[in-house]
Design an enzyme around this catalytic site. Structure first.
Site, mmCIF file in Angstrom:
data_model
loop_
_atom_site.group_PDB
_atom_site.id
_atom_site.type_symbol
_atom_site.label_atom_id
_atom_site.label_comp_id
_atom_site.label_asym_id
_atom_site.label_seq_id
_atom_site.Cartn_x
_atom_site.Cartn_y
_atom_site.Cartn_z
ATOM 1 N N LYS A 226 18.512 8.067 -8.676
ATOM 2 C CA LYS A 226 17.674 9.083 -7.029
ATOM 3 C C LYS A 226 16.788 8.645 -6.367
ATOM 4 O O LYS A 226 16.330 7.433 -6.596
ATOM 5 C CB LYS A 226 16.964 10.263 -8.862
ATOM 6 C CG LYS A 226 17.373 9.896 -10.035
ATOM 7 C CD LYS A 226 17.195 11.916 -9.643
ATOM 8 C CE LYS A 226 18.678 13.254 -9.884
ATOM 9 N NZ LYS A 226 18.002 13.580 -11.738
ATOM 10 N N ARG A 260 19.724 9.893 -19.160
ATOM 11 C CA ARG A 260 21.091 10.030 -18.506
ATOM 12 C C ARG A 260 20.896 9.003 -17.336
ATOM 13 O O ARG A 260 20.615 8.865 -16.492
ATOM 14 C CB ARG A 260 21.169 11.595 -18.069
ATOM 15 C CG ARG A 260 21.955 11.748 -17.701
ATOM 16 C CD ARG A 260 22.032 13.549 -16.605
ATOM 17 N NE ARG A 260 23.361 13.904 -15.744
ATOM 18 C CZ ARG A 260 23.775 13.149 -14.757
ATOM 19 N NH1 ARG A 260 22.934 12.818 -14.128
ATOM 20 N NH2 ARG A 260 24.277 13.648 -14.552
HETATM 21 N N1 HH2 Z 1 21.021 15.225 -12.721
HETATM 22 C C1 HH2 Z 1 22.010 14.866 -11.909
HETATM 23 C C2 HH2 Z 1 22.541 15.743 -13.082
HETATM 24 N N2 HH2 Z 1 22.192 16.132 -13.895
HETATM 25 N N3 HH2 Z 1 20.976 16.726 -15.703
HETATM 26 C C3 HH2 Z 1 20.132 16.802 -16.306
HETATM 27 N N4 HH2 Z 1 19.941 16.919 -17.334
HETATM 28 N N5 HH2 Z 1 19.242 15.952 -15.844
HETATM 29 C C4 HH2 Z 1 19.338 15.268 -14.404
HETATM 30 O O1 HH2 Z 1 18.485 14.770 -14.239
HETATM 31 C C5 HH2 Z 1 20.493 15.111 -13.843
HETATM 32 C C6 HH2 Z 1 21.536 16.197 -14.420
HETATM 33 C C7 HH2 Z 1 22.131 14.532 -10.837
HETATM 34 O O2 HH2 Z 1 23.283 15.164 -10.197
HETATM 35 P P1 HH2 Z 1 24.109 14.949 -9.051
HETATM 36 O O3 HH2 Z 1 23.544 14.045 -8.371
HETATM 37 O O4 HH2 Z 1 25.513 15.309 -8.869
HETATM 38 O O5 HH2 Z 1 24.414 13.162 -9.481
HETATM 39 P P2 HH2 Z 1 24.937 12.144 -10.601
HETATM 40 O O6 HH2 Z 1 25.374 13.105 -11.830
HETATM 41 O O7 HH2 Z 1 25.555 11.240 -10.369
HETATM 42 O O8 HH2 Z 1 23.330 11.542 -10.939
#
Ligand code: HH2
Length: 281
Positions: A226, A260
């Site tokens: 992140k 995750r």
């Molecule tokens: N973070 C992302 C997407 N989905 N779901 C949950 N439950 N918790 C999270 O922290 C979370 C999530 C971040 O998404 P994105 O920026 O699209 O990238 P990536 O899916 O590669 O982490």
């Protein structure tokens, strides 16, 4: 304080969370796998990545077809479904819960029909119809906090006390799901690192993550790669492995039971060390 359940029911799977579980991120976004849009998801490549994640120690696969990065534009519903459904159908027989990361009720329904055992909604099932769709099933649910929506969420978010506001919101959403008939053992909660939060908010949430256990549900933490880790280390997303593992361990120390992550093998090694110290036989 309520007792935090150490298991999560996801359809036919009961995940034992006595030891923290790893949820592997598999992105089906256009930039990850595609060349040609809708039909651009290379099924073989996704299955290969899923198998590698399972070999490395993941026990949940989380599929997303719409990026939720700050500033990301929404993906049309039909396109999201077309990307997800064939992949869910291929991964569902692998023997672990397949989670689908979506905010859209029709996509949730299609994913569940295709064999998904869990729905991970960064919008906490607030879209009209979402609660009704998941309540009538037996899938696991991840209820996450987000302030605003991905396109605009990083525009000057403010909280009086980020931990109590996020926890209060999650508590309300969980109550509503339970009132709609969802069994408590199907629910986990997530403070949503990076979703409408400044660096200081994210740090405060991680520092005080243990306070989320009072909700009485397993806590899921998504810190992998992140931008908060980039802000701390000055490194781009591709070079945040060490920072991600450090953050994952701090989350586990504070009670997180599902991580995750993008980097399953490194997270597994770190968890094995943590388990040897924290969970003696
Ligand atoms: N973070 C992302 C997407 N989905 N779901 C949950 N439950 N918790 C999270 O922290 C979370 C999530 C971040 O998404 P994105 O920026 O699209 O990238 P990536 O899916 O590669 O982490």
């Amino acid at each position: 304080m309520a007792h935090t359940s150490l298991a999560l029911q996801c359809g036919r799977y009961r995940l034992d969370l006595g030891r923290p579980a790893i949820m592997a991120i598999l992105n089906l976004t256009r930039d990850s796998f595609s060349a040609d849009g809708l039909a651009g998801v290379d099924l073989g490549a996704v299955v290969g990545r899923a198998e590698m994640a399972l070999d490395a120690g993941a026990t949940i696969l989380d599929l997303g077809a719409e990026s939720t990065r700050p500033g990301a534009e929404p993906v049309p519903e039909d396109e999201e479904m077309d990307r997800l459904v064939p992949v869910v159908e291929r991964l569902a027989p692998l023997g672990v819960p397949v989670s689908v990361d979506t905010m859209k009720p029709r996509v949730m329904a299609a994913a569940i029909r295709a064999g998904a055992s869990m729905i991970n909604d960064v919008n906490a099932f607030q879209a009209e119809g979402a609660v009704g769709i998941v309540a009538g099933t037996d899938v696991g649910l991840c209820v996450m906090h987000m302030r605003g929506e991905p396109r605009t969420m990083q525009v000057a978010p403010r909280y009086a006390d980020v931990v109590s506001e996020v926890r209060g919101f999650l508590g309300e959403r969980v109550d509503l799901l339970i009132a709609a008939g969802v069994e408590g053992q199907r629910i986990c909660v997530d403070p949503g690192f990076g979703f409408g939060k400044t660096l200081e908010h994210n740090l405060e949430l991680l520092r005080r993550l243990a306070e989320f256990q009072a909700l009485g549900f397993p806590v899921l933490a998504g810190l992998s790669r992140k931008s908060m880790l980039g802000a701390i280390t000055g490194r781009p997303a591709a070079e945040r492995l060490q920072a991600s593992v450090a953050a994952a361990l701090m989350a586990v120390e504070r009670g997180a039971r599902i991580l995750r992550v993008h980097d399953v093998a490194a997270t597994r090694d770190a968890l094995q060390v943590w388990e040897a110290v924290a969970l003696p036989p």
